[in-house]
Design a protein around this motif. Structure first.
Motif, PDB file in Angstrom:
ATOM      1  N   GLU A  49       0.827  -1.202   0.000  1.00 23.21           N
ATOM      2  CA  GLU A  49       0.000   0.000   0.000  1.00 23.21           C
ATOM      3  C   GLU A  49       0.864   1.256   0.000  1.00 23.21           C
ATOM      4  O   GLU A  49       1.942   1.288   0.596  1.00 23.21           O
ATOM      5  N   ASN A  50       0.354   2.280  -0.660  1.00 20.32           N
ATOM      6  CA  ASN A  50       0.999   3.584  -0.626  1.00 20.32           C
ATOM      7  C   ASN A  50       0.378   4.404   0.496  1.00 20.32           C
ATOM      8  O   ASN A  50      -0.695   4.067   0.997  1.00 20.32           O
ATOM      9  N   ILE A  51       1.037   5.475   0.882  1.00 21.01           N
ATOM     10  CA  ILE A  51       0.553   6.328   1.959  1.00 21.01           C
ATOM     11  C   ILE A  51       0.255   7.700   1.376  1.00 21.01           C
ATOM     12  O   ILE A  51       1.106   8.291   0.708  1.00 21.01           O
ATOM     13  N   ILE A  52      -0.959   8.167   1.626  1.00 18.08           N
ATOM     14  CA  ILE A  52      -1.384   9.451   1.088  1.00 18.08           C
ATOM     15  C   ILE A  52      -1.932  10.305   2.234  1.00 18.08           C
ATOM     16  O   ILE A  52      -2.825   9.875   2.964  1.00 18.08           O
ATOM     17  N   VAL A  53      -1.370  11.482   2.386  1.00 18.22           N
ATOM     18  CA  VAL A  53      -1.871  12.462   3.351  1.00 18.22           C
ATOM     19  C   VAL A  53      -2.167  13.722   2.553  1.00 18.22           C
ATOM     20  O   VAL A  53      -1.252  14.438   2.157  1.00 18.22           O
ATOM     21  N   ASP A  54      -3.447  13.960   2.282  1.00 19.04           N
ATOM     22  CA  ASP A  54      -3.800  15.109   1.450  1.00 19.04           C
ATOM     23  C   ASP A  54      -3.675  16.432   2.200  1.00 19.04           C
ATOM     24  O   ASP A  54      -3.459  17.475   1.593  1.00 19.04           O
ATOM     25  N   ASP A  55      -3.795  16.411   3.540  1.00 24.08           N
ATOM     26  CA  ASP A  55      -3.662  17.633   4.334  1.00 24.08           C
ATOM     27  C   ASP A  55      -3.202  17.249   5.738  1.00 24.08           C
ATOM     28  O   ASP A  55      -3.973  16.670   6.507  1.00 24.08           O
ATOM     29  N   VAL A  56      -1.953  17.557   6.058  1.00 28.77           N
ATOM     30  CA  VAL A  56      -1.384  17.208   7.364  1.00 28.77           C
ATOM     31  C   VAL A  56      -2.223  17.802   8.496  1.00 28.77           C
ATOM     32  O   VAL A  56      -2.371  17.191   9.557  1.00 28.77           O
ATOM     33  N   ASN A  57      -2.803  18.966   8.275  1.00 27.12           N
ATOM     34  CA  ASN A  57      -3.604  19.606   9.322  1.00 27.12           C
ATOM     35  C   ASN A  57      -4.882  18.843   9.653  1.00 27.12           C
ATOM     36  O   ASN A  57      -5.514  19.134  10.667  1.00 27.12           O
ATOM     37  N   LYS A  58      -5.258  17.870   8.828  1.00 30.48           N
ATOM     38  CA  LYS A  58      -6.425  17.039   9.120  1.00 30.48           C
ATOM     39  C   LYS A  58      -6.065  15.814   9.956  1.00 30.48           C
ATOM     40  O   LYS A  58      -6.945  15.085  10.396  1.00 30.48           O
ATOM     41  N   LEU A  59      -4.759  15.580  10.157  1.00 32.46           N
ATOM     42  CA  LEU A  59      -4.318  14.447  10.981  1.00 32.46           C
ATOM     43  C   LEU A  59      -4.566  14.736  12.461  1.00 32.46           C
ATOM     44  O   LEU A  59      -4.649  15.898  12.874  1.00 32.46           O
ATOM     45  N   ASN A  60      -4.620  13.673  13.246  1.00 36.62           N
ATOM     46  CA  ASN A  60      -4.716  13.805  14.701  1.00 36.62           C
ATOM     47  C   ASN A  60      -3.475  14.540  15.202  1.00 36.62           C
ATOM     48  O   ASN A  60      -2.350  14.072  15.004  1.00 36.62           O
ATOM     49  N   LYS A  61      -3.657  15.671  15.846  1.00 41.37           N
ATOM     50  CA  LYS A  61      -2.535  16.512  16.300  1.00 41.37           C
ATOM     51  C   LYS A  61      -1.647  15.797  17.314  1.00 41.37           C
ATOM     52  O   LYS A  61      -0.486  16.125  17.468  1.00 41.37           O
ATOM     53  N   ASP A  62      -2.194  14.809  18.010  1.00 41.51           N
ATOM     54  CA  ASP A  62      -1.412  14.043  18.985  1.00 41.51           C
ATOM     55  C   ASP A  62      -0.770  12.804  18.376  1.00 41.51           C
ATOM     56  O   ASP A  62      -0.006  12.109  19.034  1.00 41.51           O
ATOM     57  N   ILE A  74       5.625  20.147   6.273  1.00 46.30           N
ATOM     58  CA  ILE A  74       4.980  19.372   5.217  1.00 46.30           C
ATOM     59  C   ILE A  74       3.465  19.529   5.368  1.00 46.30           C
ATOM     60  O   ILE A  74       2.930  19.338   6.457  1.00 46.30           O
ATOM     61  N   ILE A  75       2.795  19.886   4.257  1.00 49.64           N
ATOM     62  CA  ILE A  75       1.343  20.042   4.339  1.00 49.64           C
ATOM     63  C   ILE A  75       0.587  18.980   3.541  1.00 49.64           C
ATOM     64  O   ILE A  75      -0.581  18.751   3.789  1.00 49.64           O
ATOM     65  N   SER A  76       1.237  18.327   2.595  1.00 47.34           N
ATOM     66  CA  SER A  76       0.637  17.175   1.923  1.00 47.34           C
ATOM     67  C   SER A  76       1.758  16.215   1.523  1.00 47.34           C
ATOM     68  O   SER A  76       2.898  16.626   1.334  1.00 47.34           O
ATOM     69  N   LEU A  77       1.400  14.934   1.413  1.00 49.14           N
ATOM     70  CA  LEU A  77       2.428  13.902   1.243  1.00 49.14           C
ATOM     71  C   LEU A  77       1.864  12.700   0.500  1.00 49.14           C
ATOM     72  O   LEU A  77       0.743  12.273   0.755  1.00 49.14           O
ATOM     73  N   ILE A  78       2.659  12.179  -0.410  1.00 47.16           N
ATOM     74  CA  ILE A  78       2.364  10.917  -1.085  1.00 47.16           C
ATOM     75  C   ILE A  78       3.629  10.063  -0.996  1.00 47.16           C
ATOM     76  O   ILE A  78       4.713  10.518  -1.354  1.00 47.16           O
ATOM     77  N   VAL A  79       3.471   8.842  -0.502  1.00 49.70           N
ATOM     78  CA  VAL A  79       4.606   7.934  -0.341  1.00 49.70           C
ATOM     79  C   VAL A  79       4.304   6.655  -1.116  1.00 49.70           C
ATOM     80  O   VAL A  79       3.293   5.998  -0.866  1.00 49.70           O
ATOM     81  N   ILE A  80       5.185   6.322  -2.049  1.00 48.99           N
ATOM     82  CA  ILE A  80       4.996   5.150  -2.905  1.00 48.99           C
ATOM     83  C   ILE A  80       5.994   4.067  -2.518  1.00 48.99           C
ATOM     84  O   ILE A  80       7.198   4.304  -2.440  1.00 48.99           O
ATOM     85  N   THR A  81       5.458   2.890  -2.280  1.00 49.23           N
ATOM     86  CA  THR A  81       6.251   1.740  -1.859  1.00 49.23           C
ATOM     87  C   THR A  81       7.171   1.270  -2.982  1.00 49.23           C
ATOM     88  O   THR A  81       6.766   1.211  -4.139  1.00 49.23           O
ATOM     89  N   LEU A  82       8.417   0.955  -2.639  1.00 43.79           N
ATOM     90  CA  LEU A  82       9.374   0.408  -3.604  1.00 43.79           C
ATOM     91  C   LEU A  82       9.632  -1.057  -3.270  1.00 43.79           C
ATOM     92  O   LEU A  82      10.128  -1.379  -2.188  1.00 43.79           O
ATOM     93  N   ILE A  83       9.279  -1.916  -4.203  1.00 46.10           N
ATOM     94  CA  ILE A  83       9.455  -3.364  -4.031  1.00 46.10           C
ATOM     95  C   ILE A  83      10.250  -3.881  -5.212  1.00 46.10           C
ATOM     96  O   ILE A  83       9.968  -3.534  -6.364  1.00 46.10           O
ATOM     97  N   ASN A  84      11.262  -4.706  -4.932  1.00 47.55           N
ATOM     98  CA  ASN A  84      12.082  -5.307  -5.974  1.00 47.55           C
ATOM     99  C   ASN A  84      12.057  -6.819  -5.797  1.00 47.55           C
ATOM    100  O   ASN A  84      12.519  -7.332  -4.777  1.00 47.55           O
ATOM    101  N   LYS A  85      11.485  -7.506  -6.779  1.00 47.63           N
ATOM    102  CA  LYS A  85      11.406  -8.969  -6.738  1.00 47.63           C
ATOM    103  C   LYS A  85      10.808  -9.452  -5.411  1.00 47.63           C
ATOM    104  O   LYS A  85      11.402 -10.264  -4.710  1.00 47.63           O
ATOM    105  N   ASP A  86       9.645  -8.904  -5.065  1.00 48.27           N
ATOM    106  CA  ASP A  86       8.905  -9.254  -3.844  1.00 48.27           C
ATOM    107  C   ASP A  86       9.611  -8.857  -2.552  1.00 48.27           C
ATOM    108  O   ASP A  86       9.230  -9.303  -1.476  1.00 48.27           O
ATOM    109  N   GLU A  87      10.645  -8.043  -2.638  1.00 43.65           N
ATOM    110  CA  GLU A  87      11.351  -7.581  -1.438  1.00 43.65           C
ATOM    111  C   GLU A  87      11.114  -6.085  -1.262  1.00 43.65           C
ATOM    112  O   GLU A  87      11.379  -5.290  -2.167  1.00 43.65           O
ATOM    113  N   LEU A  88      10.612  -5.702  -0.088  1.00 46.44           N
ATOM    114  CA  LEU A  88      10.409  -4.304   0.236  1.00 46.44           C
ATOM    115  C   LEU A  88      11.771  -3.653   0.442  1.00 46.44           C
ATOM    116  O   LEU A  88      12.552  -4.080   1.296  1.00 46.44           O
ATOM    117  N   ILE A  89      12.080  -2.642  -0.377  1.00 39.35           N
ATOM    118  CA  ILE A  89      13.405  -2.022  -0.282  1.00 39.35           C
ATOM    119  C   ILE A  89      13.358  -0.577   0.198  1.00 39.35           C
ATOM    120  O   ILE A  89      14.366  -0.034   0.643  1.00 39.35           O
TER     121      ILE A  89
END
Length: 113
Positions: A49-62, A74-89
């Motif tokens: 799964e990838n991680i998407i945060v469209d607005d950091v200010n909408k996250l739980n402050k704690d 950082i106010i928005s973030l997209i994180v894309i998983t890198l996998i090589n031959k079934d290995e999370l790198i």
């Protein structure tokens, strides 16, 4: 771009590009312990799964993710998983510190993909 080192239980920023006026953070993002919020983060990556945060200010402050992202301006973030031959790198992340760019970035990534 970040690389996981599961033997040492750390991750390190291996590549970084910053727009003009944005201070690089690569030197301070080396051998970061994979604990706390990282467990949930890594479990999502293991599941492909990838991680998407469209607005950091909408996250739980704690919450751990907010506590990590907000001090970096950082106010928005997209994180894309890198996998090589079934290995999370690692992952590649796209973050915005000036504008909410979630929709524009997602459209570009889908176009490239």
């Amino acid at each position: 771009m970040f690389k996981y080192d599961f033997d040492k239980h750390v991750m390190s920023n291996t590549q970084e590009w910053c727009n003009e006026g944005i201070n690089p953070a690569i030197d301070s993002l080396q051998e970061i312990p994979m604990e706390g919020f990282m467990k949930e983060w890594i479990n999502k990556h293991i599941a492909g799964e990838n991680i998407i945060v469209d607005d950091v200010n909408k996250l739980n402050k704690d919450g751990n993710l907010y506590q990590i992202l907000y001090p970096q301006d950082i106010i928005s973030l997209i994180v894309i998983t890198l996998i090589n031959k079934d290995e999370l790198i690692g992952f590649v992340g796209f973050d915005s510190v000036k504008n909410l760019k979630f929709e524009e970035t997602m459209k570009l990534l889908y176009f490239i993909y």
